[in-house]
Motif scaffolding. Sequence first.
Motif, short mmCIF file in Angstrom:
data_model
loop_
_atom_site.label_atom_id
_atom_site.label_comp_id
_atom_site.label_asym_id
_atom_site.label_seq_id
_atom_site.Cartn_x
_atom_site.Cartn_y
_atom_site.Cartn_z
N GLN A 158 32.17 105.79 22.16
CA GLN A 158 33.22 106.80 22.22
C GLN A 158 33.77 107.05 20.81
O GLN A 158 34.27 106.14 20.14
CB GLN A 158 34.34 106.33 23.15
CG GLN A 158 34.02 106.44 24.63
CD GLN A 158 34.03 107.89 25.10
OE1 GLN A 158 34.65 108.77 24.48
NE2 GLN A 158 33.30 108.13 26.19
N ALA A 159 33.70 108.29 20.35
CA ALA A 159 34.14 108.65 18.99
C ALA A 159 35.65 108.57 18.85
O ALA A 159 36.17 108.27 17.76
CB ALA A 159 33.66 110.07 18.64
N ARG A 160 36.40 108.79 19.94
CA ARG A 160 37.85 108.82 19.83
C ARG A 160 38.43 107.44 19.53
O ARG A 160 39.49 107.33 18.93
CB ARG A 160 38.49 109.40 21.09
CG ARG A 160 38.08 108.71 22.39
CD ARG A 160 38.75 109.35 23.58
NE ARG A 160 38.38 108.69 24.83
CZ ARG A 160 39.05 108.90 25.96
NH1 ARG A 160 40.09 109.72 25.98
NH2 ARG A 160 38.66 108.29 27.06
N TRP A 161 37.74 106.38 19.95
CA TRP A 161 38.26 105.04 19.62
C TRP A 161 38.06 104.74 18.12
O TRP A 161 38.95 104.17 17.47
CB TRP A 161 37.58 103.97 20.46
CG TRP A 161 37.50 104.24 21.94
CD1 TRP A 161 36.47 103.95 22.75
CD2 TRP A 161 38.51 104.82 22.77
NE1 TRP A 161 36.74 104.33 24.05
CE2 TRP A 161 38.01 104.87 24.09
CE3 TRP A 161 39.79 105.35 22.52
CZ2 TRP A 161 38.71 105.40 25.16
CZ3 TRP A 161 40.49 105.88 23.60
CH2 TRP A 161 39.98 105.90 24.90
N SER A 162 36.95 105.17 17.57
CA SER A 162 36.74 105.00 16.12
C SER A 162 37.75 105.84 15.33
O SER A 162 38.28 105.39 14.29
CB SER A 162 35.31 105.42 15.74
OG SER A 162 34.37 104.60 16.41
N LEU A 163 38.03 107.05 15.81
CA LEU A 163 39.02 107.89 15.16
C LEU A 163 40.40 107.27 15.20
O LEU A 163 41.17 107.32 14.21
CB LEU A 163 39.02 109.28 15.80
CG LEU A 163 40.03 110.29 15.26
CD1 LEU A 163 39.80 110.55 13.77
CD2 LEU A 163 39.97 111.58 16.07
N GLY A 164 40.76 106.66 16.35
CA GLY A 164 42.07 106.02 16.46
C GLY A 164 42.22 104.86 15.49
O GLY A 164 43.27 104.69 14.85
N MET A 165 41.19 104.05 15.36
CA MET A 165 41.24 102.93 14.41
C MET A 165 41.30 103.45 12.97
O MET A 165 42.00 102.88 12.11
CB MET A 165 40.02 102.02 14.61
CG MET A 165 40.07 101.21 15.90
SD MET A 165 38.72 100.01 16.01
CE MET A 165 37.30 101.10 16.20
N ALA A 166 40.56 104.54 12.70
CA ALA A 166 40.55 105.10 11.34
C ALA A 166 41.94 105.61 10.97
O ALA A 166 42.42 105.41 9.84
CB ALA A 166 39.52 106.22 11.25
N LEU A 167 42.63 106.23 11.89
CA LEU A 167 43.97 106.75 11.61
C LEU A 167 44.96 105.61 11.34
O LEU A 167 45.81 105.71 10.43
CB LEU A 167 44.46 107.61 12.77
CG LEU A 167 43.72 108.94 12.98
CD1 LEU A 167 44.18 109.61 14.28
CD2 LEU A 167 43.93 109.86 11.79
N SER A 168 44.86 104.52 12.14
CA SER A 168 45.79 103.40 11.94
C SER A 168 45.48 102.70 10.62
O SER A 168 46.41 102.31 9.86
CB SER A 168 45.69 102.42 13.10
OG SER A 168 46.18 103.01 14.29
N HIS A 169 44.19 102.52 10.25
CA HIS A 169 43.85 101.91 8.97
C HIS A 169 44.30 102.82 7.81
O HIS A 169 44.78 102.31 6.77
CB HIS A 169 42.33 101.67 8.87
CG HIS A 169 41.89 100.43 9.57
ND1 HIS A 169 42.25 99.16 9.16
CD2 HIS A 169 41.09 100.27 10.67
CE1 HIS A 169 41.70 98.26 9.96
NE2 HIS A 169 40.97 98.94 10.90
N ASP A 170 44.13 104.11 7.97
CA ASP A 170 44.57 105.03 6.93
C ASP A 170 46.08 104.96 6.75
O ASP A 170 46.59 105.02 5.61
CB ASP A 170 44.12 106.44 7.29
CG ASP A 170 44.31 107.44 6.15
OD1 ASP A 170 44.57 107.00 5.01
OD2 ASP A 170 44.20 108.64 6.42
N ALA A 171 46.83 104.81 7.89
CA ALA A 171 48.29 104.71 7.77
C ALA A 171 48.71 103.40 7.14
O ALA A 171 49.74 103.33 6.44
CB ALA A 171 48.92 104.86 9.14
N LEU A 172 47.94 102.35 7.36
CA LEU A 172 48.25 101.03 6.78
C LEU A 172 47.73 100.90 5.34
O LEU A 172 47.97 99.87 4.69
CB LEU A 172 47.66 99.92 7.64
CG LEU A 172 48.30 99.74 9.03
CD1 LEU A 172 47.50 98.74 9.84
CD2 LEU A 172 49.76 99.29 8.91
N GLY A 173 47.02 101.90 4.80
CA GLY A 173 46.50 101.85 3.43
C GLY A 173 45.17 101.17 3.31
O GLY A 173 44.72 100.88 2.19
N HIS A 174 44.49 100.98 4.42
CA HIS A 174 43.16 100.36 4.38
C HIS A 174 42.12 101.48 4.21
O HIS A 174 41.54 101.97 5.18
CB HIS A 174 42.89 99.55 5.62
CG HIS A 174 43.93 98.51 5.89
ND1 HIS A 174 44.21 98.01 7.15
CD2 HIS A 174 44.77 97.84 5.04
CE1 HIS A 174 45.15 97.10 7.09
NE2 HIS A 174 45.50 96.97 5.77
#
Length: 365
Positions: free
Chosen positions: A315-331
Amino acid sequence: MSVINQMLRDLDKREPNQTTTTSSQAMITSGQGSLYRYWPALLLVVALVLGALWLLLSPYSLRPAVEPGGVVKSVSELNPAQPAEPLIVVDPLLLAESEALLPHTEPLPILSDEEHSANFQGSDADILLVQDDVSTSGRATNPESHATVTTPVKNEEAAADARPQPSMRVDRIELTPQQQLEQLKQQAYEAEQRGQAEQASQLWQQLMALEPAMEEPYLAMAQAAQIRANEAGVQYWLQLALEQGADTISVHEQLAASYARQQLWPQALHYLAYIPETAMSVDHQALQATAWQQLGQHQQALLSFERLAQQQPLQARWSLGMALSHDALGHSDQALDLFGRSLQLGGNLNPATVSYIQQRIQDLN
């Protein structure tokens, strides 16, 4: 002498009278004798006359003689000496109807002399055997012809009349409270399928009054309100269910979804917290992860999206959700890798999301 002569003359006068008397008496006597000789003949004549009258007046002599063709002659035609009487014509149809009304009896079988002699030559044991057969198989013996005749045991109509006819009886079956609830529930569902929303609403409210802790009426009323885009109605019925004791997972899930549609994330997380993680569905796990992400709780959001990715790795949406949270955390590295992966799996992503992912990849490089 004169006296003697006078006496002789008197005698001469008396003798002719006596002769006449004697002759008349003889004639009378002979007449009576001849009359007695004719008495037997007279009696015979009287007997013949009485016999003829008896034959004429007897029932057999009065019975009409039937000729072929349905014509019956009267007594006068049989005896030409009597005056003629009108002929009596019998209708053949009437004769057929009268014969049909008479009970039908089967004629007895005519046996030959050999069969008669065979029946008479039977021993006492044979006679007893025939009597036993009569009692067991319903056969009767004719004493005149000594022939065994089979008689039906029972007529079908007589047997049907003899059997006890089932009587119709209407018993009132009392439904248990649970059966009454199930019956009302079924009727409400059928009313919804027929599009009778008002009748279905009345039935659901009756169920609420009978069983306040049943969740189905509240969920059905909340769904009907959601169809009308009435989120306030949805929340009213679901909160009423919680107040009445219908504290179920389905009620909490529907309340959280209603608040999420209004982007009221704290309320959505509040009702999702009542659901155990093992009982939470995939959609509500995604709702919980999205609520944490929207509220800035990215670490909890990452945990939820990682759990979802393990369950559905394609599922692409789960990868997108993790990417957004990592991007918000500066990862940045983790976010860049997950953004690229979501593009590879993004068969179900909308064009606006794809454009956003591509822009973030350029920015992170």
